[in-house]
Motif scaffolding. Structure first.
Motif, PDB file in Angstrom:
ATOM      1  N   SER A 125     -35.926 -13.262  13.279  1.00  0.00           N
ATOM      2  CA  SER A 125     -37.068 -12.868  12.129  1.00  0.00           C
ATOM      3  C   SER A 125     -37.091 -11.568  11.965  1.00  0.00           C
ATOM      4  CB  SER A 125     -38.493 -13.456  12.815  1.00  0.00           C
ATOM      5  OG  SER A 125     -38.610 -14.772  13.192  1.00  0.00           O
ATOM      6  N   ASP A 126     -36.549 -10.759  12.830  1.00  0.00           N
ATOM      7  CA  ASP A 126     -36.717  -9.391  12.486  1.00  0.00           C
ATOM      8  C   ASP A 126     -35.558  -9.084  11.463  1.00  0.00           C
ATOM      9  OD1 ASP A 126     -38.671  -8.984  14.374  1.00  0.00           O
ATOM     10  OD2 ASP A 126     -37.476  -8.400  15.898  1.00  0.00           O
ATOM     11  N   LEU A 127     -34.571  -9.715  11.669  1.00  0.00           N
ATOM     12  CA  LEU A 127     -33.291  -9.659  10.946  1.00  0.00           C
ATOM     13  C   LEU A 127     -33.603 -10.083   9.332  1.00  0.00           C
ATOM     14  CD1 LEU A 127     -30.625  -8.616  10.926  1.00  0.00           C
ATOM     15  CD2 LEU A 127     -29.642 -10.800  11.359  1.00  0.00           C
ATOM     16  N   VAL A 128     -34.501 -11.195   9.517  1.00  0.00           N
ATOM     17  CA  VAL A 128     -34.876 -11.636   7.841  1.00  0.00           C
ATOM     18  C   VAL A 128     -35.732 -10.615   7.128  1.00  0.00           C
ATOM     19  CG1 VAL A 128     -36.239 -13.294   6.811  1.00  0.00           C
ATOM     20  CG2 VAL A 128     -34.702 -14.158   8.506  1.00  0.00           C
ATOM     21  N   VAL A 129     -36.500 -10.139   7.840  1.00  0.00           N
ATOM     22  CA  VAL A 129     -37.327  -8.866   7.415  1.00  0.00           C
ATOM     23  C   VAL A 129     -36.609  -7.673   6.809  1.00  0.00           C
ATOM     24  CG1 VAL A 129     -39.054  -7.246   7.780  1.00  0.00           C
ATOM     25  CG2 VAL A 129     -39.411  -9.776   8.816  1.00  0.00           C
ATOM     26  N   ARG A 130     -35.502  -7.457   7.602  1.00  0.00           N
ATOM     27  CA  ARG A 130     -34.722  -6.279   7.271  1.00  0.00           C
ATOM     28  C   ARG A 130     -33.958  -6.547   5.945  1.00  0.00           C
ATOM     29  NH1 ARG A 130     -33.830  -1.575  10.486  1.00  0.00           N
ATOM     30  NH2 ARG A 130     -32.949  -0.917   8.482  1.00  0.00           N
ATOM     31  N   ASP A 162     -30.196  -5.721  18.120  1.00  0.00           N
ATOM     32  CA  ASP A 162     -31.015  -4.733  16.934  1.00  0.00           C
ATOM     33  C   ASP A 162     -30.129  -4.756  15.788  1.00  0.00           C
ATOM     34  OD1 ASP A 162     -33.197  -4.028  18.557  1.00  0.00           O
ATOM     35  OD2 ASP A 162     -32.004  -2.493  19.723  1.00  0.00           O
ATOM     36  N   TYR A 163     -30.754  -4.069  14.572  1.00  0.00           N
ATOM     37  CA  TYR A 163     -30.039  -3.837  13.303  1.00  0.00           C
ATOM     38  C   TYR A 163     -29.792  -2.286  13.381  1.00  0.00           C
ATOM     39  CZ  TYR A 163     -29.186  -3.742   8.353  1.00  0.00           C
ATOM     40  OH  TYR A 163     -28.667  -3.187   7.066  1.00  0.00           O
ATOM     41  N   PRO A 164     -28.505  -2.015  13.669  1.00  0.00           N
ATOM     42  CA  PRO A 164     -28.453  -0.332  13.741  1.00  0.00           C
ATOM     43  C   PRO A 164     -28.510   0.206  12.303  1.00  0.00           C
ATOM     44  CG  PRO A 164     -26.806  -1.678  14.857  1.00  0.00           C
ATOM     45  CD  PRO A 164     -27.453  -2.888  14.095  1.00  0.00           C
ATOM     46  N   GLU A 165     -29.216   1.252  12.335  1.00  0.00           N
ATOM     47  CA  GLU A 165     -29.085   2.043  11.202  1.00  0.00           C
ATOM     48  C   GLU A 165     -27.833   2.645  10.875  1.00  0.00           C
ATOM     49  OE1 GLU A 165     -31.569   2.534   8.896  1.00  0.00           O
ATOM     50  OE2 GLU A 165     -33.110   1.522  10.083  1.00  0.00           O
ATOM     51  N   GLU A 166     -26.941   3.247  11.781  1.00  0.00           N
ATOM     52  CA  GLU A 166     -25.772   3.711  11.438  1.00  0.00           C
ATOM     53  C   GLU A 166     -24.783   2.517  11.799  1.00  0.00           C
ATOM     54  OE1 GLU A 166     -24.568   6.645  10.449  1.00  0.00           O
ATOM     55  OE2 GLU A 166     -26.256   7.400   9.924  1.00  0.00           O
ATOM     56  N   VAL A 167     -23.821   2.468  10.844  1.00  0.00           N
ATOM     57  CA  VAL A 167     -22.523   1.218  11.288  1.00  0.00           C
ATOM     58  C   VAL A 167     -21.713   1.792  12.416  1.00  0.00           C
ATOM     59  CG1 VAL A 167     -20.805   2.287   9.677  1.00  0.00           C
ATOM     60  CG2 VAL A 167     -21.077  -0.138   9.858  1.00  0.00           C
ATOM     61  N   ALA A 168     -21.810   3.029  12.568  1.00  0.00           N
ATOM     62  CA  ALA A 168     -21.032   3.641  13.716  1.00  0.00           C
ATOM     63  C   ALA A 168     -21.403   2.519  15.192  1.00  0.00           C
ATOM     64  CB  ALA A 168     -20.922   5.043  13.722  1.00  0.00           C
ATOM     65  N   GLN A 169     -23.116   2.730  15.123  1.00  0.00           N
ATOM     66  CA  GLN A 169     -23.491   2.266  16.306  1.00  0.00           C
ATOM     67  C   GLN A 169     -23.315   0.545  16.456  1.00  0.00           C
ATOM     68  OE1 GLN A 169     -27.751   2.985  16.589  1.00  0.00           O
ATOM     69  NE2 GLN A 169     -28.141   1.284  18.042  1.00  0.00           N
ATOM     70  N   TYR A 178     -37.113 -24.837  14.399  1.00  0.00           N
ATOM     71  CA  TYR A 178     -36.685 -25.191  12.883  1.00  0.00           C
ATOM     72  C   TYR A 178     -37.461 -24.520  12.006  1.00  0.00           C
ATOM     73  CZ  TYR A 178     -35.876 -29.655  15.913  1.00  0.00           C
ATOM     74  OH  TYR A 178     -35.643 -30.381  16.963  1.00  0.00           O
ATOM     75  N   GLN A 179     -38.533 -24.072  12.119  1.00  0.00           N
ATOM     76  CA  GLN A 179     -39.303 -23.087  11.279  1.00  0.00           C
ATOM     77  C   GLN A 179     -38.453 -21.830  11.016  1.00  0.00           C
ATOM     78  OE1 GLN A 179     -41.683 -23.915   9.078  1.00  0.00           O
ATOM     79  NE2 GLN A 179     -40.869 -22.107   7.991  1.00  0.00           N
ATOM     80  N   ARG A 180     -37.873 -21.175  12.139  1.00  0.00           N
ATOM     81  CA  ARG A 180     -37.043 -19.978  11.922  1.00  0.00           C
ATOM     82  C   ARG A 180     -35.804 -20.160  11.187  1.00  0.00           C
ATOM     83  NH1 ARG A 180     -38.977 -16.007  15.360  1.00  0.00           N
ATOM     84  NH2 ARG A 180     -40.143 -16.739  17.169  1.00  0.00           N
ATOM     85  N   ALA A 181     -35.359 -21.610  11.590  1.00  0.00           N
ATOM     86  CA  ALA A 181     -34.143 -22.086  10.679  1.00  0.00           C
ATOM     87  C   ALA A 181     -34.329 -22.202   9.050  1.00  0.00           C
ATOM     88  CB  ALA A 181     -33.680 -23.369  11.085  1.00  0.00           C
ATOM     89  N   VAL A 182     -35.771 -22.676   8.869  1.00  0.00           N
ATOM     90  CA  VAL A 182     -35.922 -22.557   7.318  1.00  0.00           C
ATOM     91  C   VAL A 182     -36.107 -21.339   7.059  1.00  0.00           C
ATOM     92  CG1 VAL A 182     -37.819 -23.289   5.904  1.00  0.00           C
ATOM     93  CG2 VAL A 182     -37.349 -24.766   7.641  1.00  0.00           C
ATOM     94  N   ASP A 183     -36.437 -20.157   7.531  1.00  0.00           N
ATOM     95  CA  ASP A 183     -36.752 -19.038   7.045  1.00  0.00           C
ATOM     96  C   ASP A 183     -35.409 -18.269   6.939  1.00  0.00           C
ATOM     97  OD1 ASP A 183     -39.535 -19.335   7.304  1.00  0.00           O
ATOM     98  OD2 ASP A 183     -39.619 -18.405   9.308  1.00  0.00           O
ATOM     99  N   LEU A 184     -34.593 -18.440   7.836  1.00  0.00           N
ATOM    100  CA  LEU A 184     -33.270 -18.023   7.683  1.00  0.00           C
ATOM    101  C   LEU A 184     -32.387 -18.356   6.534  1.00  0.00           C
ATOM    102  CD1 LEU A 184     -32.250 -17.891  11.344  1.00  0.00           C
ATOM    103  CD2 LEU A 184     -32.221 -15.885  10.094  1.00  0.00           C
ATOM    104  N   ALA A 185     -32.534 -19.905   6.407  1.00  0.00           N
ATOM    105  CA  ALA A 185     -31.826 -20.345   5.209  1.00  0.00           C
ATOM    106  C   ALA A 185     -32.386 -19.944   3.916  1.00  0.00           C
ATOM    107  CB  ALA A 185     -32.001 -21.921   5.360  1.00  0.00           C
ATOM    108  N   ARG A 186     -33.725 -19.942   3.696  1.00  0.00           N
ATOM    109  CA  ARG A 186     -34.394 -19.354   2.420  1.00  0.00           C
ATOM    110  C   ARG A 186     -34.255 -17.831   2.265  1.00  0.00           C
ATOM    111  NH1 ARG A 186     -40.216 -22.550   3.196  1.00  0.00           N
ATOM    112  NH2 ARG A 186     -39.350 -24.650   2.243  1.00  0.00           N
ATOM    113  N   ALA A 187     -34.060 -17.197   3.187  1.00  0.00           N
ATOM    114  CA  ALA A 187     -33.742 -15.795   3.045  1.00  0.00           C
ATOM    115  C   ALA A 187     -32.417 -15.447   2.758  1.00  0.00           C
ATOM    116  CB  ALA A 187     -33.831 -14.840   4.529  1.00  0.00           C
ATOM    117  N   ALA A 188     -31.391 -16.392   3.184  1.00  0.00           N
ATOM    118  CA  ALA A 188     -30.067 -16.444   2.713  1.00  0.00           C
ATOM    119  C   ALA A 188     -29.896 -16.594   1.136  1.00  0.00           C
ATOM    120  CB  ALA A 188     -29.315 -17.179   3.494  1.00  0.00           C
TER     121      ALA A 188
END
Length: 476
Positions: free
Chosen positions: A141-146, A104-111, A282-292
Motif C-alpha cells: 500500500s505504501d508503494l502504491v501511494v508513492r 522501503d522506497y529509497p529516495e536515492e537510487v544508490a541506496q 485480495y483488496q490490496r491486489a485490486v489496488d496494486l493492479a489498478r495503480a499499475a
C-alpha cells in the motif's frame, strides 16, 4: 578473522559512501560508541576500516559489526542492518536481523543498489536454517501511494565514482534475463533462482553503483537490471520465498522508476498484485493492479494494459465481485485485441492469447462458473506454446477443477493426474499448491476408489511438504 581469499566488502563501501563516512571518521565513531555503551572498548583505526573494506578482515567481531551498523545508521538517520553492510552472518547474534530490509522506497537510487546487494547477500549466503523473511502487506500500500503521488523525475545524485558503461553491458543483462526467463517458464522458478541472484551479485552489483540513470546508456542499463531484478522476485515467489520476492520486486520497481520506465513499473506492480492475490490479500491486489493501470496508461502498450486489467479481474473474482471482475476481463480482452507483438517490450511478449484465456479461466473458476472456466481453460491449452510448461500446468489444474465443479469426476482426475506427472519434475511450489488446492476439493469424494488412487499417486510424486498453499500463508 582473516580470509586468505579476500573479497572486497562492496556493501559496506556503498553505505559508507551514502553516509559520507571516511575510514578515519568511521573508526573514530565506532571507538567512541563502544566506550559510550558500556561494553569493552573497540580498538580500531583507519587501517582496520581499510581491512574491512578490502576483505583482509572478512568479518570483524560481532559486536564491532553491530557498532558499525549503528554508527552508519546514526549518520544516515535510519536503521542500517547487518546484512546491508555485508555482515549477514552475524545477524542472528543481534535483534537487527535484516527483516525490514528492502521494503522501503529509497529516495536515492544508490541506496536501492546497496539494498539490492544486501538482499542478494541474504539469499546467497544466509544459512538455510535461518527464518524466512516475512511478507509485510502494508508495504504494498505504501508503494502504491508513492507511485501515484511521486514526481516523474528522479532526484538521485550522480555516482561519486562514475564508470563508463557500454551497450555490451546492457545486452549482457538483457540476454541473461531472457535465458533465465526461459528456464523459469520451462522448469519452474527453482531452477534459475540462485543463478539470477548470482548474476546480480557477480555481474551487476560491481557495475551499477558507478552508473547514472540520467544518461541514455545508463538509463538502458537500469531498465535491464530492473527487469532482471523483477525476475529474481518472480522466481522467489514461485518457490514460496514470499518475503524475499516482495523485497526483490520493491527494489526492481525503484530501479525501473530511476530508468523512467513507467510500463515496467506497472508490470512490477502487476506482479505484486499477482502475489498479493495468491496470498489472500485480495483488496490490496485490486489496488496494486489498478495503480499499475492508472500510472502507466498512455505509456504502456495495449498488451501491457491488458495484463493490468487481467490482474484486477483476478483479484475481483477472488472477492466474489462478479460484475466488476467481468468488466475488467472485457477491458483486458479489448486492450489485448489492440496489441501488436512487435511493439511490445520483451518482458510482456509471453502474454499471448493463451495467457489471456488462462486469466479468464482462473476468474470463472473462482466465481464458480464451471462452464466458462472449462471453455477458457481448454482454449488456453489449445493455443499454448510448448515453452510455457508451468503456465500449462496451472491452466490444466484449473481445467481439472472446472470438471470437478461440473460433476465430472473421472475427467477431473484424468487431467489432474497428467499435471502431477509434470509437476514432479518442475521446481515450482506454486504448481504444487494448485494441485494441493485441487486435492482439498476432493474431500466430498474421499470414499471413491478412483479418488483414493489419485491421492496416493499425488502423495507419492509431489513434494508437498512445505508447499505454499494458496491463500493460507502467514504474513506479518
Amino acid at each position: 578473522m582473516i580470509d586468505t581469499g579476500k573479497q572486497p566488502n562492496t556493501l559496506l563501501a556503498g553505505v559508507m559512501k551514502q553516509a559520507g563516512a571516511t575510514n578515519k571518521g568511521l573508526a573514530r565513531r565506532v571507538r567512541l560508541l563502544s566506550e559510550q555503551d558500556g561494553g569493552e572498548p573497540v580498538r580500531c583505526d583507519h587501517v582496520s576500516v581499510k581491512r574491512w573494506l578490502d576483505g583482509t578482515t572478512r568479518q570483524p567481531h560481532p559486536r564491532t559489526c553491530q557498532l558499525i551498523a549503528r554508527v552508519l545508521g546514526e549518520m544516515l538517520g535510519r536503521t542500517v542492518t547487518l546484512a546491508e553492510i555485508g555482515y549477514a552472518e552475524t545477524a542472528g547474534e543481534d535483534d537487527n536481523d535484516g527483516g525490514d530490509i528492502g521494503l522501503d522506497y529509497p529516495e536515492e537510487v544508490a541506496q536501492t543498489v546497496a539494498t539490492l546487494g544486501a538482499i542478494t547477500d541474504l539469499e546467497l549466503r544466509t544459512p538455510k536454517k535461518a527464518e524466512p523473511l516475512t511478507v509485510v502487506p502494508q508495504a504494498w500500500s505504501d508503494l502504491v501511494v508513492r507511485w501515484l503521488t511521486d514526481s516523474d523525475s528522479d532526484r538521485s545524485r550522480p555516482p561519486a565514482e562514475p564508470r563508463r558503461i557500454t551497450f555490451v553491458d546492457v545486452e549482457a543483462v538483457r540476454e541473461a534475463t531472457a535465458m533465465f526467463s526461459s528456464f523459469d517458464y520451462k522448469y519452474g522458478g527453482g531452477r534459475p533462482k540462485m543463478l539470477v541472484a548470482s548474476f546480480l551479485d557477480q555481474e551487476v552489483l560491481p557495475n551499477i553503483p558507478h552508473v547514472s540513470p540520467h544518461d541514455p546508456i545508463g538509463r538502458e542499463y537500469f531498465r535491464e537490471v530492473a527487469a532482471l531484478t523483477r525476475l529474481a522476485g518472480w522466481t522467489a515467489y514461485d518457490t514460496g520465498a514470499h518475503g524475499l520476492a516482495q523485497r526483490y520486486l520493491t527494489q526492481a520497481f525503484r530501479l525501473a522508476k530511476a530508468a523512467g520506465d513507467k510500463p515496467l513499473c506497472g508490470r512490477i506492480l502487476a506482479g505484486m498484485s499477482h502475489q498479493a492475490n495468491f496470498l489472500g490479500h485480495y483488496q490490496r491486489a485490486v489496488d496494486l493492479a489498478r495503480a499499475a493501470s492508472k500510472g502507466a496508461n498512455g505509456y504502456a502498450t495495449p498488451t501491457t494494459m491488458a495484463l493490468f486489467s487481467a490482474m484486477e479481474a483476478r483479484a475481483l473474482a477472488s472477492l466474489g465481485r462478479e460484475e466488476e471482475a467481468t468488466a475488467a476481463l472485457l477491458t483486458a480482452e479489448r486492450w489485448h485485441g489492440q496489441g501488436n507483438r512487435e511493439n511490445d517490450p520483451e518482458w510482456i511478449r509471453y502474454f499471448d492469447r493463451a495467457e489471456l484465456h488462462a486469466e479468464f479461466a482462473h476468474c470463472f473458476r473462482d466465481l464458480g462458473n464451471a462452464e466458462l472456466a472449462n471453455h477458457h481453460a481448454a482454449a488456453s491449452i489449445r493455443e499454448s506454446e510448448s515453452t510455457y510448461v508451468r503456465s500449462l500446468s496451472f491452466v490444466r489444474t484449473v481445467l481439472a477443477t472446472s470438471h470437478l465443479q461440473d460433476g465430472n469426476l473421472d475427467e477431473a482426475l484424468y487431467v489432474a493426474r497428467s499435471v502431477v506427472k509434470t509437476a514432479a519434475s518442475l521446481k515450482s511450489l506454486r504448481v504444487v499448491s494448485y494441485l494441493d488446492e485441487f486435492r482439498s476439493r476432493l474431500g466430498a469424494f474421499s470414499n471413491d476408489p478412483l479418488v483414493r488412487d489419485f491421492l496416493d499417486f499425488a502423495t507419492l510424486h509431489l513434494p508437498s511438504k512445505g508447499a505454499p498453499v494458496s491463500r493460507t500463508l502467514l504474513v506479518a
